[in-house]
Design a protein around this motif. Structure first.
Motif, PDB file in Angstrom:
ATOM      1  N   ILE A 401       0.744  -1.274   0.109  1.00  0.00           N
ATOM      2  CA  ILE A 401       0.037   0.063  -0.011  1.00  0.00           C
ATOM      3  C   ILE A 401       1.066   1.364  -0.085  1.00  0.00           C
ATOM      4  N   CYS A 402       1.893   1.204   0.774  1.00  0.00           N
ATOM      5  CA  CYS A 402       2.940   2.387   0.848  1.00  0.00           C
ATOM      6  C   CYS A 402       3.488   2.610  -0.424  1.00  0.00           C
ATOM      7  N   GLU A 403       3.712   1.654  -0.878  1.00  0.00           N
ATOM      8  CA  GLU A 403       4.580   1.808  -2.298  1.00  0.00           C
ATOM      9  C   GLU A 403       3.636   2.269  -3.466  1.00  0.00           C
ATOM     10  N   GLN A 404       2.294   1.866  -3.400  1.00  0.00           N
ATOM     11  CA  GLN A 404       1.391   2.210  -4.374  1.00  0.00           C
ATOM     12  C   GLN A 404       0.842   3.747  -4.061  1.00  0.00           C
ATOM     13  N   LEU A 405       0.890   4.008  -2.810  1.00  0.00           N
ATOM     14  CA  LEU A 405       0.540   5.394  -2.579  1.00  0.00           C
ATOM     15  C   LEU A 405       1.508   6.280  -2.184  1.00  0.00           C
ATOM     16  N   GLY A 406       2.656   6.055  -2.319  1.00  0.00           N
ATOM     17  CA  GLY A 406       3.754   6.885  -2.068  1.00  0.00           C
ATOM     18  C   GLY A 406       4.116   7.354  -0.549  1.00  0.00           C
ATOM     19  N   TRP A 407       3.867   6.308   0.234  1.00  0.00           N
ATOM     20  CA  TRP A 407       3.902   6.650   1.689  1.00  0.00           C
ATOM     21  C   TRP A 407       5.342   6.102   1.884  1.00  0.00           C
ATOM     22  N   LYS A 408       5.685   6.243   3.223  1.00  0.00           N
ATOM     23  CA  LYS A 408       7.012   5.765   3.625  1.00  0.00           C
ATOM     24  C   LYS A 408       7.058   4.800   4.961  1.00  0.00           C
ATOM     25  N   LEU A 409       7.410   3.773   4.876  1.00  0.00           N
ATOM     26  CA  LEU A 409       7.395   2.906   6.081  1.00  0.00           C
ATOM     27  C   LEU A 409       8.639   2.465   6.487  1.00  0.00           C
ATOM     28  N   ASP A 410       9.123   2.872   7.520  1.00  0.00           N
ATOM     29  CA  ASP A 410      10.522   2.627   8.286  1.00  0.00           C
ATOM     30  C   ASP A 410      10.258   1.940   9.544  1.00  0.00           C
ATOM     31  N   ILE A 411      10.734   0.593   9.981  1.00  0.00           N
ATOM     32  CA  ILE A 411      10.799  -0.024  10.921  1.00  0.00           C
ATOM     33  C   ILE A 411      12.137  -0.284  11.490  1.00  0.00           C
ATOM     34  N   GLU A 412      12.350  -0.006  12.871  1.00  0.00           N
ATOM     35  CA  GLU A 412      13.421  -0.332  13.616  1.00  0.00           C
ATOM     36  C   GLU A 412      13.182  -0.880  14.736  1.00  0.00           C
ATOM     37  N   SER A 413      14.176  -1.961  15.080  1.00  0.00           N
ATOM     38  CA  SER A 413      13.638  -3.181  16.242  1.00  0.00           C
ATOM     39  C   SER A 413      15.036  -3.609  16.788  1.00  0.00           C
ATOM     40  N   LYS A 414      15.098  -3.854  17.853  1.00  0.00           N
ATOM     41  CA  LYS A 414      16.123  -4.384  18.735  1.00  0.00           C
ATOM     42  C   LYS A 414      15.604  -5.653  19.526  1.00  0.00           C
ATOM     43  N   GLN A 415      16.172  -6.816  19.275  1.00  0.00           N
ATOM     44  CA  GLN A 415      15.413  -8.062  19.994  1.00  0.00           C
ATOM     45  C   GLN A 415      15.592  -7.886  21.333  1.00  0.00           C
ATOM     46  N   GLY A 416      14.514  -8.226  22.044  1.00  0.00           N
ATOM     47  CA  GLY A 416      14.317  -7.925  23.403  1.00  0.00           C
ATOM     48  C   GLY A 416      14.284  -6.744  24.041  1.00  0.00           C
ATOM     49  N   GLU A 417      13.994  -5.655  23.175  1.00  0.00           N
ATOM     50  CA  GLU A 417      13.868  -4.427  23.627  1.00  0.00           C
ATOM     51  C   GLU A 417      12.667  -3.771  23.136  1.00  0.00           C
ATOM     52  N   GLY A 418      12.194  -4.132  21.633  1.00  0.00           N
ATOM     53  CA  GLY A 418      11.110  -3.437  21.411  1.00  0.00           C
ATOM     54  C   GLY A 418      11.265  -3.144  19.742  1.00  0.00           C
ATOM     55  N   THR A 419      10.134  -2.494  19.178  1.00  0.00           N
ATOM     56  CA  THR A 419      10.057  -2.032  17.854  1.00  0.00           C
ATOM     57  C   THR A 419       9.326  -0.878  17.678  1.00  0.00           C
ATOM     58  N   LYS A 420      10.003  -0.082  16.841  1.00  0.00           N
ATOM     59  CA  LYS A 420       9.319   1.261  16.404  1.00  0.00           C
ATOM     60  C   LYS A 420       9.182   1.325  15.055  1.00  0.00           C
ATOM     61  N   ALA A 421       7.776   1.393  14.262  1.00  0.00           N
ATOM     62  CA  ALA A 421       7.291   1.446  13.157  1.00  0.00           C
ATOM     63  C   ALA A 421       6.978   3.128  12.885  1.00  0.00           C
ATOM     64  N   THR A 422       7.438   3.596  11.781  1.00  0.00           N
ATOM     65  CA  THR A 422       7.066   5.114  11.639  1.00  0.00           C
ATOM     66  C   THR A 422       6.573   5.038  10.236  1.00  0.00           C
ATOM     67  N   LEU A 423       5.256   5.574  10.064  1.00  0.00           N
ATOM     68  CA  LEU A 423       4.641   5.688   8.808  1.00  0.00           C
ATOM     69  C   LEU A 423       4.677   7.154   8.428  1.00  0.00           C
ATOM     70  N   THR A 424       5.079   7.576   7.298  1.00  0.00           N
ATOM     71  CA  THR A 424       5.325   9.019   6.825  1.00  0.00           C
ATOM     72  C   THR A 424       4.278   8.905   5.692  1.00  0.00           C
ATOM     73  N   ILE A 425       3.311  10.088   5.872  1.00  0.00           N
ATOM     74  CA  ILE A 425       2.436  10.533   4.724  1.00  0.00           C
ATOM     75  C   ILE A 425       2.907  11.708   4.372  1.00  0.00           C
ATOM     76  N   PRO A 426       3.398  11.651   3.012  1.00  0.00           N
ATOM     77  CA  PRO A 426       3.926  13.125   2.527  1.00  0.00           C
ATOM     78  C   PRO A 426       2.717  13.895   2.102  1.00  0.00           C
ATOM     79  N   LYS A 427       3.114  15.192   2.287  1.00  0.00           N
ATOM     80  CA  LYS A 427       2.119  16.306   2.199  1.00  0.00           C
ATOM     81  C   LYS A 427       1.672  16.404   0.456  1.00  0.00           C
ATOM     82  N   LYS A 428       0.742  16.267  -0.063  1.00  0.00           N
ATOM     83  CA  LYS A 428       0.578  16.339  -1.369  1.00  0.00           C
ATOM     84  C   LYS A 428       0.602  17.865  -1.815  1.00  0.00           C
ATOM     85  N   LYS A 429       1.449  18.072  -3.194  1.00  0.00           N
ATOM     86  CA  LYS A 429       1.458  19.054  -3.510  1.00  0.00           C
ATOM     87  C   LYS A 429       0.240  19.880  -4.299  1.00  0.00           C
TER      88      LYS A 429
END
Length: 429
Positions: A401-429
């Motif tokens: 979905i992100c690829e088709q709509l031009g969004w960006k998904l970035d996932i960071e994670s450390k085993q045993g500590e947790g996960t952080k997922a960031t979804l970026t919605i670019p502003k339309k021109k």
């Protein structure tokens, strides 16, 4: 399509320029070296020979005339038949040197015998002009003769690779969304065997890619339609069940089934939308993504109410955008659900800042090797202590979905500590 800066014809030009620069540099260095040889060796030997010749005559005839030609002038100390020695010459030591105090910087040879000093001043200006005419002019002709074959070689090389250059430029205009039907007839007319191999390989791979894409779209479309039937049966059965008298425990189970069926319907709808070529429908007016996030969070919290998890929201900004509401809800629902599924106790924090939506948890985290494959369909990391139902399609659909709509998904994670997922919605021109 991303364009690389280095192209074949640029490399040819660079190779030719490097060749010409090297040839010119070597030639100029040779001329400079020859000039230094003339100055340091030939002129020095000539002045030393002239001085020796004069001293031999001076020994036999002290009144011998000093050397005086167009380029050579002689001076002698305390000599009645010599002009007075200029002051700047009189300060020079014995030997061969250049007189820096004059504009023309002549070469001077100073020798001493019989109690007197002989100064021979050589003006090299005329010699330099002759050297320029008889040295630089032939050099320019030689360089011209060298440059001409080099340019001819470049022209022939460019013609040889021109079909490849044309093919490259034609490929830049390929849009995978519009298919791979490209007319290569003008290239094939004058192409070599190597270019024909490239063209045939491209056509074969393009055909296979189109077949794979069509097969994937058809499978997704048919599977989604087929799955709607059992969902409709489930909804009908659930509606009949709700007409019965249910105790509190049974009603809780029914209440939990409603959002799950709705989530499944939205997932099937997303699969159908992704299988189509046209862009998904967007809302007529901007909607608040903050409200949609709170709705999804509320539904997921009800399902996971038995877990000891502290949920916090930090909304530093409000995002309003005209987007596909269903696809956005699928993305954010998947990210929040994953945070709950892989966190038994701890915290889940949802942050909105600028155009970034971040879902962070203190769960089990993801192994680095698995983190590289989380976008693959049907991939699931094996965890011994945590059992989560599913088929490993959630994140792959979110990435799609992100690829088709031009969004960006970035996932960071450390085993045993947790996960952080960031979804970026670019502003339309």
């Amino acid at each position: 399509m991303a364009k690389k800066q280095k192209r074949i014809h640029h490399k040819l030009i660079r190779a030719m320029l490097i060749q010409l620069v090297l040839i010119s540099g070597v030639t100029l260095l040779s001329v400079y070296g020859a000039a230094k040889v003339v100055e340091k060796v030939l002129i020095k030997q000539a002045l030393e020979g002239e001085a020796e010749f004069y001293w031999q005559h001076y020994k036999n005839n002290p009144t011998s005339n000093l050397p005086r030609t167009l380029n050579l002038t002689g001076y002698m100390e305390r000599s009645s038949h010599s002009e007075p020695v200029p002051h700047d010459l009189a300060q020079l030591p014995i030997g061969y040197q250049r007189l820096e105090t004059r504009d023309k910087r002549p070469l001077v040879h100073v020798s001493e015998r019989y109690g007197r000093k002989l100064y021979l001043v050589f003006e090299e200006g005329q010699v330099a002009k002759l050297a320029l005419f008889f040295g630089i002019t032939p050099l320019a002709l030689v360089l011209l003769i060298i440059y001409l074959p080099a340019w001819i070689s470049y022209y022939m090389a460019k013609r040889a690779v021109s079909p490849v250059i044309k093919l490259s430029r034609r490929m830049e205009d390929v849009d995978a969304n519009e298919g791979f039907e490209i007319d290569f007839s003008d290239i094939e007319e004058n192409s070599d065997a190597e270019v024909d191999v490239l063209l045939n390989a491209f056509k074969q791979y393009a055909k296979k890619v189109e077949e794979y894409v069509d097969r994937e779209k058809n499978f997704t479309r048919y599977a989604s339609h087929e799955l709607r039937t059992p969902l409709a049966v489930l909804k009908g059965s659930l509606a009949l069940l709700e007409r019965q008298e249910l105790d509190e425990r049974q009603q809780a189970v029914v209440n939990r089934m409603h959002p799950m069926i709705r989530e499944m319907e939205e997932l099937l709808e997303a699969l159908l939308l992704l299988s189509r070529d046209q862009a998904p429908e967007e809302t007529d007016s901007p909607i608040s993504l903050n409200d949609l996030i709170e709705e999804q969070l509320f539904q997921i919290q009800k399902i996971n109410s038995d877990k000891d998890i502290q949920v916090s929201k930090v909304f530093d900004s409000t995002i309003k955008e005209s987007i596909s509401e269903r696809l956005f809800c699928i993305c954010i629902n998947n990210l929040i659900s994953n945070a709950f599924n892989y966190t038994e106790q701890g915290f889940i924090r949802i942050t909105i800042k600028d155009r970034d939506i971040t879902v962070e948890d203190s769960g089990c985290g993801i192994h680095p090797a698995a983190l590289k494959r989380i976008h693959e369909p049907f991939y699931r990391e094996h965890r011994e202590n945590i059992k989560v139902k599913g088929f490993g399609l959630g994140l792959s659909i979110v990435y799609r979905i992100c690829e088709q709509l031009g969004w960006k998904l970035d996932i960071e994670s450390k085993q045993g500590e947790g996960t952080k997922a960031t979804l970026t919605i670019p502003k339309k021109k």
